[in-house]
Design a protein around this motif. Structure first.
Motif, short mmCIF file in Angstrom:
data_model
loop_
_atom_site.label_atom_id
_atom_site.label_comp_id
_atom_site.label_asym_id
_atom_site.label_seq_id
_atom_site.Cartn_x
_atom_site.Cartn_y
_atom_site.Cartn_z
N ILE A 15 -19.40 134.57 -18.05
CA ILE A 15 -20.77 134.25 -17.62
C ILE A 15 -21.16 135.13 -16.44
CG2 ILE A 15 -22.31 132.45 -16.76
CD1 ILE A 15 -20.55 130.43 -18.31
N ASP A 16 -20.24 135.35 -15.50
CA ASP A 16 -20.52 136.23 -14.37
C ASP A 16 -20.88 137.63 -14.85
OD1 ASP A 16 -20.03 134.17 -12.60
OD2 ASP A 16 -17.94 134.76 -12.25
N VAL A 22 -27.63 140.96 -17.08
CA VAL A 22 -29.03 140.54 -17.16
C VAL A 22 -29.78 140.98 -15.90
CG1 VAL A 22 -30.54 138.50 -17.23
CG2 VAL A 22 -28.59 138.65 -18.78
N ARG A 23 -29.14 140.90 -14.75
CA ARG A 23 -29.78 141.38 -13.51
C ARG A 23 -30.08 142.87 -13.60
NH1 ARG A 23 -26.17 138.19 -9.36
NH2 ARG A 23 -27.38 136.28 -9.30
N GLU A 33 -26.82 130.98 -14.64
CA GLU A 33 -26.13 130.33 -13.53
C GLU A 33 -26.08 128.82 -13.71
OE1 GLU A 33 -28.47 132.06 -10.45
OE2 GLU A 33 -27.31 133.92 -10.46
N ALA A 34 -27.15 128.25 -14.27
CA ALA A 34 -27.15 126.81 -14.57
C ALA A 34 -26.15 126.49 -15.67
CB ALA A 34 -28.55 126.36 -14.98
N LEU A 39 -21.13 124.02 -17.51
CA LEU A 39 -19.86 124.09 -18.24
C LEU A 39 -18.65 123.90 -17.34
CD1 LEU A 39 -20.44 127.06 -20.71
CD2 LEU A 39 -20.31 124.64 -21.25
N PHE A 40 -18.73 124.40 -16.10
CA PHE A 40 -17.55 124.41 -15.25
C PHE A 40 -17.70 123.57 -13.98
CE2 PHE A 40 -17.63 128.44 -17.57
CZ PHE A 40 -16.50 128.24 -18.34
#
Length: 132
Positions: A15-16, A22-23, A33-34, A39-40
């Protein structure tokens, strides 16, 4: 079918990596980020919600590439990998329209793209293994 097994879980580092990609494309990363928090986080998402989050993450990966897309591709043979790379954006757009993810609609769409049945089946199964 040439699907290799492995850890099907989407990790925080996946995800990071998507957030960074995407940035770089000047996109909004709030949803990603949500998703990571859902998830974690301490409570974690309920299984149906977690599956929806993983589905969304995979569609983002099809549009932006990265570690998560690489996880999908490592489950496939060279022919299937080439197909996914060629049709990643179209497949991502199609998957965004699905309400219920199952192998048959994914396979039929890939076959409409001109992908042979065997490769379409392998790709559909690999996609579902990532999100389940």
């Amino acid at each position: 079918m040439t699907i290799t097994t492995g850890d099907p879980a989407i990790t925080g580092s996946d995800i990071d990596d998507l957030v960074i990609r995407v940035r770089q494309a000047a996109g909004d990363t709030a949803e990603l980020e949500a998703a990571k928090v859902s998830l974690f986080g301490t409570a974690g998402a309920a299984p149906p919600d977690a599956q929806l989050i993983r589905q969304r993450l995979l569609t983002v990966a099809l549009h932006h590439g990265g570690d998560l897309l690489a996880k999908l591709l490592t489950r496939l043979g060279p022919r299937e990998t080439a197909v996914v790379r060629r049709y990643a954006h179209r497949l991502g757009h199609f998957l965004e329209t699905l309400e219920i993810w199952s192998a048959k609609p994914i396979m039929l769409t890939l076959m409409r793209f001109g992908v042979p049945y065997i490769e379409a089946e392998s790709i559909a199964v690999a996609i579902l293994l990532i999100v389940w």
